[in-house]
Design a protein around this motif. Structure first.
Motif, PDB file in Angstrom:
ATOM      1  N   HIS A  63      37.305  -0.646  18.592  1.00 15.03           N
ATOM      2  CA  HIS A  63      37.255  -2.068  18.915  1.00 15.03           C
ATOM      3  C   HIS A  63      35.795  -2.543  18.968  1.00 15.03           C
ATOM      4  O   HIS A  63      35.444  -3.590  18.406  1.00 15.03           O
ATOM      5  N   LEU A  69      33.763  -5.371  16.800  1.00 10.38           N
ATOM      6  CA  LEU A  69      33.361  -6.608  17.488  1.00 10.38           C
ATOM      7  C   LEU A  69      31.902  -6.624  17.920  1.00 10.38           C
ATOM      8  O   LEU A  69      31.364  -7.681  18.208  1.00 10.38           O
ATOM      9  N   GLN A 129      29.614  -6.895  13.881  1.00  6.93           N
ATOM     10  CA  GLN A 129      29.437  -8.344  14.029  1.00  6.93           C
ATOM     11  C   GLN A 129      27.999  -8.702  14.349  1.00  6.93           C
ATOM     12  O   GLN A 129      27.505  -9.728  13.905  1.00  6.93           O
ATOM     13  N   MET A 131      32.967  -7.184  27.344  1.00  2.00           N
ATOM     14  CA  MET A 131      33.849  -6.038  27.122  1.00  2.00           C
ATOM     15  C   MET A 131      34.144  -5.289  28.431  1.00  2.00           C
ATOM     16  O   MET A 131      35.058  -4.475  28.487  1.00  2.00           O
ATOM     17  N   GLY A 159      41.120  -9.731  19.775  1.00  2.00           N
ATOM     18  CA  GLY A 159      40.193  -9.314  18.716  1.00  2.00           C
ATOM     19  C   GLY A 159      39.263 -10.439  18.313  1.00  2.00           C
ATOM     20  O   GLY A 159      38.199 -10.196  17.764  1.00  2.00           O
ATOM     21  N   TYR A 180      38.236 -12.726  20.612  1.00  2.00           N
ATOM     22  CA  TYR A 180      37.349 -12.783  21.772  1.00  2.00           C
ATOM     23  C   TYR A 180      36.944 -11.357  22.123  1.00  2.00           C
ATOM     24  O   TYR A 180      37.764 -10.438  22.021  1.00  2.00           O
ATOM     25  N   ARG A 181      35.690 -11.215  22.561  1.00  2.00           N
ATOM     26  CA  ARG A 181      35.163  -9.869  22.785  1.00  2.00           C
ATOM     27  C   ARG A 181      35.576  -9.320  24.158  1.00  2.00           C
ATOM     28  O   ARG A 181      34.741  -9.086  25.029  1.00  2.00           O
ATOM     29  N   PHE A 182      36.877  -9.161  24.341  1.00  2.00           N
ATOM     30  CA  PHE A 182      37.370  -8.502  25.549  1.00  2.00           C
ATOM     31  C   PHE A 182      37.978  -7.165  25.157  1.00  2.00           C
ATOM     32  O   PHE A 182      38.376  -6.955  24.011  1.00  2.00           O
ATOM     33  N   ASN A 183      38.047  -6.264  26.136  1.00  2.00           N
ATOM     34  CA  ASN A 183      38.558  -4.931  25.792  1.00  2.00           C
ATOM     35  C   ASN A 183      40.078  -4.973  25.634  1.00  2.00           C
ATOM     36  O   ASN A 183      40.746  -5.867  26.158  1.00  2.00           O
ATOM     37  N   PRO A 184      40.626  -4.021  24.914  1.00  2.00           N
ATOM     38  CA  PRO A 184      42.060  -4.077  24.589  1.00  2.00           C
ATOM     39  C   PRO A 184      42.962  -3.943  25.815  1.00  2.00           C
ATOM     40  O   PRO A 184      44.146  -4.266  25.737  1.00  2.00           O
ATOM     41  N   ASP A 185      42.433  -3.468  26.948  1.00  2.00           N
ATOM     42  CA  ASP A 185      43.263  -3.270  28.143  1.00  2.00           C
ATOM     43  C   ASP A 185      43.188  -4.427  29.127  1.00  2.00           C
ATOM     44  O   ASP A 185      43.776  -4.363  30.202  1.00  2.00           O
ATOM     45  N   LEU A 204      27.075 -12.911  13.358  1.00  2.00           N
ATOM     46  CA  LEU A 204      28.094 -13.851  13.819  1.00  2.00           C
ATOM     47  C   LEU A 204      28.029 -13.969  15.339  1.00  2.00           C
ATOM     48  O   LEU A 204      27.789 -12.977  16.027  1.00  2.00           O
ATOM     49  N   PRO A 205      28.226 -15.171  15.861  1.00  2.00           N
ATOM     50  CA  PRO A 205      28.137 -15.332  17.317  1.00  2.00           C
ATOM     51  C   PRO A 205      29.280 -14.629  18.037  1.00  2.00           C
ATOM     52  O   PRO A 205      30.380 -14.521  17.502  1.00  2.00           O
ATOM     53  N   THR A 206      28.966 -14.160  19.212  1.00  2.00           N
ATOM     54  CA  THR A 206      30.014 -13.567  20.042  1.00  2.00           C
ATOM     55  C   THR A 206      30.876 -14.684  20.594  1.00  2.00           C
ATOM     56  O   THR A 206      30.382 -15.725  21.017  1.00  2.00           O
ATOM     57  N   GLU A 207      32.177 -14.447  20.597  1.00  2.00           N
ATOM     58  CA  GLU A 207      33.089 -15.420  21.189  1.00  2.00           C
ATOM     59  C   GLU A 207      33.818 -14.764  22.345  1.00  2.00           C
ATOM     60  O   GLU A 207      34.255 -13.622  22.199  1.00  2.00           O
TER      61      GLU A 207
END
Lengths: 88, 652
Positions: free
Chosen positions: A62, A66, A70, B332, B349, B351-356, B641-644
């Protein structure tokens, strides 16, 4: 670029990362390999905590998309992933 | 530029005389203070650019609302009366739909006439984005209306409460292609409006006006499109009894808002309290529902992180210690995300948050909960009501570790930006052209590190290379300070017009712009983007809206790398090199600056700001660059690319 990638994977095990972001080397390790441009990740589970190790591997992949790609590899994403603003 | 001020009878009072007299000829002008003679004619035979005296004169006329006495009110006047009673904040238009726009202006709706309908639509959107207020745009039947389409779609993606108005010939001529400009408008805005209607019953004009404002001011806002055939706009009413549902606004809509149950608030408080690293994504609903203060109180009481999203920025200050908008590396780490007022939902995916990560989403309409992003708790509530509940019910808490992690991530982001800037400086020195990282840092330092209040200047950014580099450096330290011009729809080019619209709001001190009334506004856009709305510099000059337009001129469409390796394609992406947008601006009544070094840019910003703040004169700064700066292989770092979500984000 592979050198940067290898460094990124290695940095995910670093003591400087907070616990919740780090791959704990006592429990699991991930290393990268490169055979003629085909890059692979290998996961080693150290104490049978498969859930922990699998979860960390998913998080790593992941972050590769990301964060690593990126933040610094826009050209690569155009060339390999066909990135353009119409297909973000 | 000159403004006519003579008090003698104007020989151009009749339409015939007006048409026979060359523009500017015979005007006894008093200069609005302008630096030097930039806008004066270059010889005695070329007249100076002049603001005709009819412009300030008609702007200063008292409103004249229609009445049912005598000849009565037209349908357009009835509609304008409703718009005025709803406090419609502004209307931006080009002539066409004459009966309606004249009635709106006469009724006292603040009105602005510009050079083309598309940018005027973007200006209305920009005004709304920095105030949260409903605004209108208008164009003539076929061509004017269709010219607005890109920016209607952009407003739809941004959930802007935008009233799109257009004339539409006569019902009597339907399907006959009578005269010119016929067309079916409503199908064209399908998929880009919240509500739309062709008005065909004159006596229902008020009723459908009510539909419009009910839709714009309830739930999730969005554009409303009404088209006016002549039979409706020109209908006459001498008796209010002949108008259907002629109620006051408290009868046709309500300010009642959805409230969360005590159980739902308790569940949210429990999840937030148990989380180690909670983060709240403050979407545009927080701004539009005026919930910024409640958010600040809740965040400071419980020490959760906040990152903003949406087409406007600043509803949580970038410079606050709990802001994660400049701390992408910390996103994250969040173990709980609370979306509030996030009207355009990303998918996991994006937004830059973790999958959990666990998720709470608070939204004013039930049917959107669960769309795109899986929920652990969904709550139907007004944003302000919910945040006030959180501020009241959350216990006080210190989260030192989380706050420290945010600070470290912020420092890392700023260090990275500085490293990019240093690289850019080297590239600039080596090429005698300005790298985009240098341009962005210079504008940043000018707006936030010098004598100007860092909370003051409204900025809007657009363009591809331009927007991506500038996005990392522009700040929003109070509500309504920032515009993400290309938000979600990714339209290229509305940037300058959108910022001019925002500038109109600042000029009048509307809503959150009140403390900064009259301050200059600043737009960063590209050479590709400026072509779409550059002529509105005339509009800015005409209404004395002080705008600084920084144009990154790299001689191409930013996506030119897409042509690499493709035969016979690159010419599609390139312009003539070294075009002089500064000269074009001078021809429109603005100042022009041309820069190729950081020092020149710094000085140009200072001169432009002085002209804007002291003389209400706009400027365009042509920042000459090279297209190759886009490539990280040739000129690192290249595009990132900017982080979202966060500063620079434009997708969600």
């Amino acid at each position: 670029m592979y050198r940067e990638f290898k460094e990124f994977v290695k940095s995910r095990h670093s003591e400087s990362l907070p616990d919740h972001r780090r791959i704990d080397l006592k429990k699991a390790a991930v290393r990268s390999s490169n055979r003629s441009g085909n890059v692979a990740l290998t996961l080693t589970v150290k104490n049978s905590d498969y859930e922990y190790a699998t979860r960390k591997l998913i998080h790593l992949v992941h972050e590769i998309y990301l964060v690593f790609l990126q933040e610094g590899h826009y050209d690569y994403m155009i060339e390999v992933f066909n990135l353009d603003p119409d297909h973000l | 530029m000159k403004e006519t001020t003579d008090s003698k009878p104007d020989p151009r009072t009749s339409r015939r005389n007006f048409l026979m007299t060359p523009a500017g000829a015979g005007a006894i002008a008093a200069a609005i203070a302008t630096p030097g003679q930039l806008f004066a004619g270059t010889s005695a035979t070329i007249p100076t650019i002049t603001i005709p005296k009819e412009i300030p004169a008609t702007l200063n006329e008292a409103p004249k609302v229609g009445t049912f006495e005598g000849r009565g009110m037209t349908g357009a006047e009835v509609f304008a009366k409703l718009c005025k009673e709803e406090d419609l904040a502004a209307m931006f238009c080009c002539p066409g739909n004459y009966t309606v726009i004249n009635a709106m202006a006469a009724a006292g709706v603040p009105s602005y006439g510009g050079r083309s309908e598309g940018p005027m639509c973007a200006a209305a959107d920009g005004f709304s984005r920095v105030t949260g207020e409903a605004t209108a745009c208008s164009g003539t039947e076929g061509p004017g209306f269709t010219h607005m389409i890109m920016n209607i779609a952009s407003a739809h993606a941004a959930r802007t409460p935008l009233l799109v108005l257009a004339s539409n010939m006569q019902i009597a001529g339907d399907d006959r292609e009578a005269f010119i400009q016929t067309g079916y408008q409503q199908p064209i805005t399908t998929g880009m409006k919240k509500y739309g209607k062709r008005l065909i019953a004159p006596d229902r004009v008020w009723e459908y006006g009510a539909y419009a404002f009910r839709n714009m001011k309830s739930g999730v806002p969005g554009p409303v499109h009404l088209d006016f055939p002549g039979e409706v706009a020109r209908a006459r009413f001498t008796d209010p009894a002949n108008i259907k549902d002629f109620y006051t606004k408290d009868k046709y809509r309500t300010e009642s808002r959805p409230q969360p149950s005590n159980k739902e608030v308790a569940s949210a408080v429990d999840m937030i309290s148990k989380a180690q690293r909670p983060i709240l994504v403050a979407g545009q609903g927080v701004f539009q529902r005026k919930a910024c203060e409640a958010l600040l109180q809740a965040a400071e009481k419980h020490e959760f992180a906040v990152v903003t999203s949406g087409p406007m920025r600043g509803h949580f200050p970038d410079d606050h210690r709990l802001s994660a908008s400049l701390a992408p590396d910390a996103l994250m780490s969040a173990d709980l995300v609370v979306f509030i007022g996030q009207y355009c939902m990303p998918s996991p995916g994006e937004y830059r948050f973790n999958p959990d990560v666990k998720t709470i989403r608070v939204h004013p309409v039930q049917e959107d909960l669960g769309r795109n992003w899986p929920l652990d708790l969904g709550i139907v509530s007004d944003e302000k009501v919910f945040l006030e509940s959180l501020a009241s019910e959350l216990p006080s808490k210190k989260r030192d570790a989380w706050v420290n992690e945010l600070a470290a991530a912020r420092k890392k982001f700023e260090d990275t930006n500085l490293a990019h800037y240093q690289l850019g400086l080297k590239h600039s020195a080596a090429t005698d052209h300005i790298h985009p990282a240098v341009m962005a840092k210079e504008v940043h330092d000018f707006l936030y590190k010098g004598d100007i209040d860092p909370k003051q200047t409204v900025t809007g950014i657009g363009g591809w290379t331009t927007g991506i580099f500038s996005g990392r450096w522009m700040r929003a330290n109070r509500p309504g300070q920032g515009l993400a011009c290309g938000y979600q729809y990714g339209a290229i080019g509305p940037d300058l017009a959108m910022v001019i619209g925002a500038g109109a709001a600042v000029q009048r001190g509307v809503g959150p712009q009140a403390p900064y009334k009259g301050a200059p506004v600043l737009c960063i856009t590209s050479d590709a983007g400026i072509a779409y709305s550059m002529f509105e510099l005339d509009t800015a000059a005409k209404y004395k809206i002080p705008v600084i337009a920084v144009v990154y001129n790299n001689n191409c469409w930013g996506m030119f790398p897409a042509a690499m390796g493709s035969a016979r394609s690159m010419h599609l992406y390139l312009f003539q090199e070294n075009l002089r947008y500064d000269k074009m601006a001078e021809g429109l009544g603005a100042r022009g600056e041309y820069v190729r070094t950081p020092e020149q840019l710094r000085a140009a910003l200072k001169r432009s700001y002085d002209a804007a703040s002291k003389e209400t004169v706009s400027s365009l700064i042509n920042v000459q660059a090279l297209k190759e700066f886009t490539s990280g292989n040739v000129y690192p770092p290249g595009i990132a690319l900017p982080t979202e979500p966060g500063v620079g984000a434009f997708a969600h």
